[in-house]
Motif scaffolding. Structure first.
Motif, short mmCIF file in Angstrom:
data_model
loop_
_atom_site.label_atom_id
_atom_site.label_comp_id
_atom_site.label_asym_id
_atom_site.label_seq_id
_atom_site.Cartn_x
_atom_site.Cartn_y
_atom_site.Cartn_z
N LEU A 173 -8.09 13.98 -3.79
CA LEU A 173 -8.48 15.30 -4.29
C LEU A 173 -7.46 16.36 -3.86
CD1 LEU A 173 -10.58 17.08 -5.75
CD2 LEU A 173 -11.72 17.34 -3.53
N LEU A 174 -6.98 16.28 -2.64
CA LEU A 174 -6.00 17.24 -2.14
C LEU A 174 -4.72 17.20 -2.98
CD1 LEU A 174 -5.14 19.31 0.03
CD2 LEU A 174 -4.24 17.37 1.31
N VAL A 175 -4.24 16.01 -3.28
CA VAL A 175 -3.01 15.88 -4.08
C VAL A 175 -3.21 16.48 -5.47
CG1 VAL A 175 -1.49 14.20 -5.21
CG2 VAL A 175 -2.13 13.88 -2.83
N CYS A 176 -4.34 16.21 -6.08
CA CYS A 176 -4.63 16.78 -7.40
C CYS A 176 -4.75 18.30 -7.33
CB CYS A 176 -5.90 16.17 -7.98
SG CYS A 176 -6.26 16.71 -9.66
N THR A 177 -5.39 18.80 -6.31
CA THR A 177 -5.56 20.24 -6.14
C THR A 177 -4.22 20.94 -5.96
OG1 THR A 177 -7.73 19.88 -5.13
CG2 THR A 177 -6.70 22.03 -4.76
N VAL A 178 -3.34 20.36 -5.16
CA VAL A 178 -2.01 20.94 -4.98
C VAL A 178 -1.25 20.92 -6.31
CG1 VAL A 178 0.22 20.63 -3.82
CG2 VAL A 178 -1.89 20.41 -2.51
N GLY A 179 -1.34 19.83 -7.05
CA GLY A 179 -0.71 19.77 -8.37
C GLY A 179 -1.27 20.82 -9.31
N PHE A 180 -2.58 21.02 -9.27
CA PHE A 180 -3.22 22.03 -10.11
C PHE A 180 -2.72 23.42 -9.76
CE2 PHE A 180 -6.72 24.83 -11.36
CZ PHE A 180 -6.97 24.38 -12.65
N ILE A 181 -2.63 23.72 -8.47
CA ILE A 181 -2.15 25.04 -8.02
C ILE A 181 -0.69 25.25 -8.44
CG2 ILE A 181 -1.60 26.42 -5.97
CD1 ILE A 181 -4.15 25.14 -4.69
N PRO A 210 0.80 -1.23 0.00
CA PRO A 210 0.00 0.00 0.00
C PRO A 210 0.83 1.28 0.00
CG PRO A 210 -0.88 -1.56 1.57
CD PRO A 210 0.41 -2.13 1.07
N LEU A 211 1.95 1.29 0.71
CA LEU A 211 2.78 2.50 0.74
C LEU A 211 3.37 2.77 -0.65
CD1 LEU A 211 4.07 4.87 2.20
CD2 LEU A 211 5.90 3.33 2.93
N LEU A 212 3.84 1.74 -1.32
CA LEU A 212 4.39 1.89 -2.67
C LEU A 212 3.31 2.38 -3.63
CD1 LEU A 212 6.67 1.56 -4.72
CD2 LEU A 212 5.97 -0.83 -4.98
N SER A 213 2.15 1.78 -3.56
CA SER A 213 1.02 2.21 -4.40
C SER A 213 0.68 3.66 -4.12
CB SER A 213 -0.18 1.30 -4.13
OG SER A 213 -1.33 1.79 -4.73
N GLN A 214 0.65 4.03 -2.86
CA GLN A 214 0.34 5.41 -2.46
C GLN A 214 1.34 6.39 -3.05
OE1 GLN A 214 -2.16 6.84 -0.18
NE2 GLN A 214 -1.35 8.61 -1.22
N PHE A 255 -5.05 5.08 -2.81
CA PHE A 255 -4.85 6.05 -1.73
C PHE A 255 -5.32 5.50 -0.37
CE2 PHE A 255 -4.09 8.83 -5.18
CZ PHE A 255 -3.40 9.92 -4.68
N ILE A 256 -5.54 4.21 -0.29
CA ILE A 256 -6.07 3.61 0.93
C ILE A 256 -5.06 3.71 2.09
CG2 ILE A 256 -5.38 1.18 0.69
CD1 ILE A 256 -8.92 2.31 1.44
N TRP A 257 -3.78 3.71 1.78
CA TRP A 257 -2.77 3.82 2.84
C TRP A 257 -2.92 5.15 3.57
CZ3 TRP A 257 1.33 7.05 4.01
CH2 TRP A 257 2.22 6.57 4.98
N SER A 258 -3.01 6.25 2.82
CA SER A 258 -3.15 7.56 3.47
C SER A 258 -4.49 7.66 4.19
CB SER A 258 -3.00 8.71 2.47
OG SER A 258 -4.00 8.65 1.49
N ALA A 287 0.31 9.00 -5.83
CA ALA A 287 0.35 10.40 -5.38
C ALA A 287 1.16 11.23 -6.37
CB ALA A 287 0.92 10.51 -3.97
N VAL A 288 2.28 10.68 -6.82
CA VAL A 288 3.10 11.38 -7.82
C VAL A 288 2.31 11.51 -9.12
CG1 VAL A 288 5.17 11.19 -9.27
CG2 VAL A 288 5.31 10.71 -6.81
N LEU A 289 1.67 10.43 -9.55
CA LEU A 289 0.86 10.48 -10.77
C LEU A 289 -0.27 11.50 -10.66
CD1 LEU A 289 -0.05 9.23 -13.57
CD2 LEU A 289 -1.56 7.78 -12.19
N TRP A 290 -0.98 11.48 -9.54
CA TRP A 290 -2.13 12.37 -9.39
C TRP A 290 -1.69 13.82 -9.25
CZ3 TRP A 290 -6.12 10.79 -11.43
CH2 TRP A 290 -7.38 11.33 -11.16
N PHE A 291 -0.55 14.06 -8.64
CA PHE A 291 0.02 15.41 -8.58
C PHE A 291 0.37 15.88 -9.99
CE2 PHE A 291 3.69 18.27 -8.16
CZ PHE A 291 3.20 19.19 -7.26
N TRP A 292 1.00 15.02 -10.78
CA TRP A 292 1.35 15.34 -12.16
C TRP A 292 0.10 15.61 -13.00
CZ3 TRP A 292 0.52 12.61 -16.78
CH2 TRP A 292 1.21 13.10 -17.88
N ILE A 293 -0.94 14.82 -12.79
CA ILE A 293 -2.19 15.04 -13.51
C ILE A 293 -2.77 16.41 -13.13
CG2 ILE A 293 -4.61 14.29 -13.67
CD1 ILE A 293 -3.52 11.40 -13.68
N GLY A 294 -2.66 16.79 -11.87
CA GLY A 294 -3.11 18.11 -11.45
C GLY A 294 -2.36 19.21 -12.20
N ILE A 295 -1.06 19.02 -12.37
CA ILE A 295 -0.25 19.98 -13.13
C ILE A 295 -0.72 20.02 -14.58
CG2 ILE A 295 2.07 20.44 -14.03
CD1 ILE A 295 3.16 19.42 -11.34
#
Length: 144
Positions: free
Chosen positions: A129-137, A30-34, A100-103, A38-46
């Motif tokens: 959603l938070l990770v994507c929002t931070v990436g978007f910002i 789960p930590l590896l998946s997270q 994101f189940i680990w977080s 998280a990196v992917l979803w942050f990048w998608i936000g960007i």
């Protein structure tokens, strides 16, 4: 292929991962998946921030599957009782946030000593959603 189509393919990845993990019992720590998601979803936000046009529409477009999945989850697990639940909808509504189940679990433990599946899932969705929002910002700040 237009930028919107490319982004739409990228936002399907968490759903595909959830389906494959659940269907084939693919066990990824789960930590590896997270971390990976998280990196992917942050990048998608960007990437969402770089789509031309209305910022709000870009953000909603990028989180459309997230929103649909989250609303289905709330409908099935918060609004309905066990007897009224549609098992197919209940199952697919949990696929999207599975990475994101680990977080969700770790953050849930900050609020209570008791692990509640519904609470963990909702927190997992919100952390996604938070990770994507931070990436978007970050993407918007880079563009300016």
């Amino acid at each position: 292929m237009t930028e919107n189509k490319k982004v739409f393919i990228w936002i399907l990845i968490p759903l595909i991962y959830g389906f494959i993990s659940n269907t084939f019992m693919l066990i990824i720590p789960p930590l590896l998946s997270q971390i990976v998601f998280a990196v992917l979803w942050f990048w998608i936000g960007i990437k969402l921030a770089s789509i031309g046009g209305n910022n709000f529409k870009s953000f909603i477009f990028g989180n459309s599957i997230w929103l649909l999945s989250f609303l289905l989850y709330l409908w099935q697990f918060v609004l309905l009782d066990d007897e009224s639940r549609n098992m197919f909808i209940a199952l697919i509504s949990q696929y999207y946030m599975l990475s994101f189940i680990w977080s969700g679990t770790k953050l849930s433990l900050l609020f209570s000593d008791v692990l509640n599946g519904t609470t963990i899932t909702i927190i997992s969705y919100l952390s996604m959603l938070l990770v994507c929002t931070v990436g978007f910002i970050v993407g918007k700040l880079k563009a300016n």
